[in-house]
Design an enzyme around this catalytic site. Structure first.
Site, mmCIF file in Angstrom:
data_model
loop_
_atom_site.group_PDB
_atom_site.id
_atom_site.type_symbol
_atom_site.label_atom_id
_atom_site.label_comp_id
_atom_site.label_asym_id
_atom_site.label_seq_id
_atom_site.Cartn_x
_atom_site.Cartn_y
_atom_site.Cartn_z
ATOM 1 N N PRO A 99 0.830 -1.199 0.000
ATOM 2 C CA PRO A 99 0.000 0.000 0.000
ATOM 3 C C PRO A 99 0.869 1.255 0.000
ATOM 4 O O PRO A 99 1.843 1.347 0.742
ATOM 5 C CB PRO A 99 -0.783 -0.127 1.311
ATOM 6 C CG PRO A 99 -0.825 -1.587 1.578
ATOM 7 C CD PRO A 99 0.494 -2.115 1.089
ATOM 8 N N GLU A 100 0.526 2.211 -0.845
ATOM 9 C CA GLU A 100 1.287 3.448 -0.924
ATOM 10 C C GLU A 100 0.582 4.531 -0.114
ATOM 11 O O GLU A 100 -0.484 4.303 0.462
ATOM 12 C CB GLU A 100 1.459 3.855 -2.385
ATOM 13 C CG GLU A 100 2.282 2.831 -3.164
ATOM 14 C CD GLU A 100 2.942 3.435 -4.388
ATOM 15 O OE1 GLU A 100 3.234 4.638 -4.400
ATOM 16 O OE2 GLU A 100 3.173 2.678 -5.359
#
Length: 269
Positions: free
Chosen positions: A2-3
């Site tokens: 996840p960014e």
């Protein structure tokens, strides 16, 4: 992984359910995450969550006694559920609140983390982090000054958390394409004028991803279980061999820092 937009979307998703709620119970079903879960995490029982903050890709649940730090790692995600709902496989930690809700950290690979920060202190993990990309501290002048004499490719430079936090692989690809900068160009050879183009593009790209609910990745879902939709608008990431949306040249893929890097050989110089 996840960014930053996915983590921010998680923060926005869980905040209405847990902020200003009293923690009734902390259940640690598996303490063996990336680092052992410290006993202090349980000390928030009986306390109110004053705020839910994000620093880089970390979420902080603030109480009067200190803050619980959560990191999603490679495959982790958070869900807000009713306390009576059955546990899912890889639900490692849950927080029960006075409103009947539970916040659960699910992490199949266990690369995520649940840590503790004392009040009025900053965890060692935050010591060398650069500015948040969506703040006024992140400027083209900062990028230009930090990049002087740097031979590292500009893509790796803007992904360095010491320079600026949260510009992950997907959004580095997208931002450099929009700015017309080749990802392999040495950071020290990018002019101030080009950084002045790139910096607002990074901000706009991340802000758009947050607004649209994060990028749809196989391991990510928002706290309400709905995927993000920003992936439908990606211009280069994951489009190797497809035509450029601007010039129709074939998009190329290389590896930089062991990460997939897709670019247009005509539009990016």
């Amino acid at each position: 992984m996840p960014e930053l937009p996915e983590v921010e979307v998680s923060r926005l998703g869980i905040t209405p359910h847990i902020e200003l709620q009293t923690v009734k119970k902390v259940l640690i079903h598996n303490a063996s995450l990336r680092w052992p879960v410290p006993d202090e995490v349980k000390s928030i029982e009986g306390l109110i969550i004053n705020s839910v903050r994000r620093r880089a890709k970390y979420l902080l649940l603030d109480t009067d006694k200190g803050s619980v730090i959560l990191h999603l790692g490679m495959s982790g995600h958070l869900r807000v559920v009713e306390q009576g709902e059955a546990l899912k496989k890889h639900d490692h930690i849950e927080f029960h609140f006075s409103n009947g809700k539970a916040l659960r950290l699910n992490d199949a690979r266990r690369f995520g983390a649940c840590l503790w920060q004392e009040p009025e202190q900053s965890h060692a993990l935050f010591a060398k982090l650069g500015p948040e990309p969506l703040t006024d501290e992140f400027t083209a002048e900062r990028l230009f000054d930090y990049s002087r004499n740097k031979k590292v490719p500009v893509k790796q430079f803007i992904m360095d958390n010491h320079v600026v936090v949260g510009v992950g692989n997907i959004y580095a690809n997208e931002s450099l394409f929009k700015a017309g900068i080749h990802p392999k160009r040495e950071a020290g050879k990018v002019s101030l004028k080009r950084y002045q183009i790139l910096t607002p593009i990074i901000k706009q790209t991340l802000a758009a991803a947050i607004t649209q609910g994060g990028t749809t990745l196989k391991d990510f879902a928002q706290s309400d279980g709905k995927p993000g939709y920003f992936a439908q608008q990606l211009l280069v990431y994951g489009r190797k061999g497809k035509p450029c949306v601007s010039c129709e040249s074939e998009l190329k893929e290389i590896r930089l820092g062991q990460r997939s890097t897709v670019y247009c050989p005509q539009c990016q110089k």
